[in-house]
Scaffold this motif. Sequence first.
Motif, mmCIF file in Angstrom:
data_model
loop_
_atom_site.group_PDB
_atom_site.id
_atom_site.type_symbol
_atom_site.label_atom_id
_atom_site.label_comp_id
_atom_site.label_asym_id
_atom_site.label_seq_id
_atom_site.Cartn_x
_atom_site.Cartn_y
_atom_site.Cartn_z
ATOM 1 N N PHE A 182 0.846 -1.148 -0.001
ATOM 2 C CA PHE A 182 -0.027 -0.208 -0.088
ATOM 3 C C PHE A 182 0.983 1.392 -0.009
ATOM 4 N N ASP A 183 0.385 2.296 -0.592
ATOM 5 C CA ASP A 183 1.084 3.546 -0.547
ATOM 6 C C ASP A 183 0.926 4.345 0.641
ATOM 7 N N PRO A 184 1.805 4.639 1.419
ATOM 8 C CA PRO A 184 1.304 5.300 2.797
ATOM 9 C C PRO A 184 0.626 6.434 2.692
ATOM 10 N N ARG A 185 -0.280 6.737 3.481
ATOM 11 C CA ARG A 185 -0.926 7.715 3.571
ATOM 12 C C ARG A 185 -0.739 8.276 4.945
ATOM 13 N N LEU A 186 0.133 9.351 5.024
ATOM 14 C CA LEU A 186 0.573 9.951 6.303
ATOM 15 C C LEU A 186 -0.388 10.388 7.486
ATOM 16 N N ASP A 187 -1.364 10.873 6.875
ATOM 17 C CA ASP A 187 -2.828 11.400 7.776
ATOM 18 C C ASP A 187 -3.253 10.170 8.613
ATOM 19 N N LEU A 188 -2.996 8.893 7.781
ATOM 20 C CA LEU A 188 -3.348 7.677 8.824
ATOM 21 C C LEU A 188 -2.369 6.882 9.922
ATOM 22 N N LEU A 189 -0.892 7.313 9.353
ATOM 23 C CA LEU A 189 -0.050 6.896 10.121
ATOM 24 C C LEU A 189 0.371 7.733 11.389
ATOM 25 N N GLY A 193 -3.926 6.024 17.937
ATOM 26 C CA GLY A 193 -4.657 4.829 17.791
ATOM 27 C C GLY A 193 -4.906 4.208 16.452
ATOM 28 N N PRO A 194 -5.371 3.150 16.256
ATOM 29 C CA PRO A 194 -5.642 2.660 15.029
ATOM 30 C C PRO A 194 -6.879 3.438 14.225
ATOM 31 N N PRO A 195 -6.812 3.632 13.013
ATOM 32 C CA PRO A 195 -7.497 4.493 12.185
ATOM 33 C C PRO A 195 -8.880 3.870 11.933
ATOM 34 N N ASN A 196 -9.081 2.462 12.261
ATOM 35 C CA ASN A 196 -10.161 1.590 11.957
ATOM 36 C C ASN A 196 -10.130 0.671 13.015
ATOM 37 N N PRO A 197 -10.335 0.874 14.223
ATOM 38 C CA PRO A 197 -10.299 -0.400 15.349
ATOM 39 C C PRO A 197 -11.548 -1.429 15.257
ATOM 40 N N ASP A 198 -12.783 -1.076 14.808
ATOM 41 C CA ASP A 198 -13.667 -2.262 14.641
ATOM 42 C C ASP A 198 -13.455 -2.958 13.157
ATOM 43 N N ARG A 199 -13.125 -3.941 13.008
ATOM 44 C CA ARG A 199 -13.126 -4.578 11.667
ATOM 45 C C ARG A 199 -14.313 -5.546 11.558
ATOM 46 N N GLY A 200 -15.229 -5.229 12.161
ATOM 47 C CA GLY A 200 -16.576 -6.060 11.768
ATOM 48 C C GLY A 200 -16.465 -7.732 12.163
ATOM 49 N N SER A 201 -17.079 -8.521 11.590
ATOM 50 C CA SER A 201 -17.046 -9.897 11.935
ATOM 51 C C SER A 201 -17.432 -10.533 10.860
#
Length: 296
Positions: A182-189, A193-201
């Motif tokens: 993946f090409d790094p997005r600095l705003d997410l890095l 904390g994690p940008p998307n903590p709930d990964r569903g089920s």
Amino acid sequence: MPRSSTSVRRSSCPRRPPEPPGPTRLSASTTRPFYASPGLNTETYDVRTAHDLVAQGLDRDVAFYIEEAKRTGGPVLELGGGTGRVSWALAEAGFDVVLLDLSEAMIERAEAKRSAEPGAVSARLRTVRADMSDYALDRRFQLAIAPFRAFMTLVTAEDQRRCLDTTRRHLESGGRLILHLFDPRLDLLVGEGPPNPDRGSVRHPVTGNDVRIAVLSRSVDLLRQVFEERWRFAESTAEGHLVREEEEVLRLRWTYRYEMRHLLELTGFEVEAEFSSFDRSPSVYGREQIWVSRAL
């Protein structure tokens, strides 16, 4: 594998009936690396990945690798091949394939699919447990691939270079290497904390139970370009009873485009194409890095 048995001397004293087992939990002190052992992560990998590829617009990757294999011819080496999602598709398309992965648990998942394949297809795929940064095989390849960001599990520049050096030695002159990052997005890095903590089920493919996934924490080393995330996998029955709960640690290194190009050139590759999608779109910041390179 046969199991050893132990004899137990019976006691004349009456015993209480055993209580029903509670959920299996792995504490933080026993948190293991991603894919290191059999468990909910490896057991649900295929169903999760099928969903993630569609959600991220990457579900044409298998077709892309088959197209490239038709262009180069075989045999094909897959680095970080995991459960064989791509390797089995290549074997079904008529190519001889070697699937290389460090995780015994993932290779077991790939081997479990062998019985469902015709004999001719099964004969075209070989699995090898090895580190992609340090391996020695008894053949050369026309094409080597590292799909779905497998190259990013090499968390030092030294390991990345060793991987490229080793792979170059295993390619025929003019053979191709395809890497997907993946090409790094600095705003997410750089965020907290994690940008998307709930990964569903997802539904467990064997038990039918619900498996919920969450990212509990993330730490980022901006100097070394590495992030580490602690993931939790929790399996529950339809009645809501917790069956298993496991935690694993994911570590990935992000690589900038100019850095990746330099690494490839440094290790004897010529970049032929750079895409941001498996539709062969031109490079775009923050999307994907898909590199097609030729061994010199």
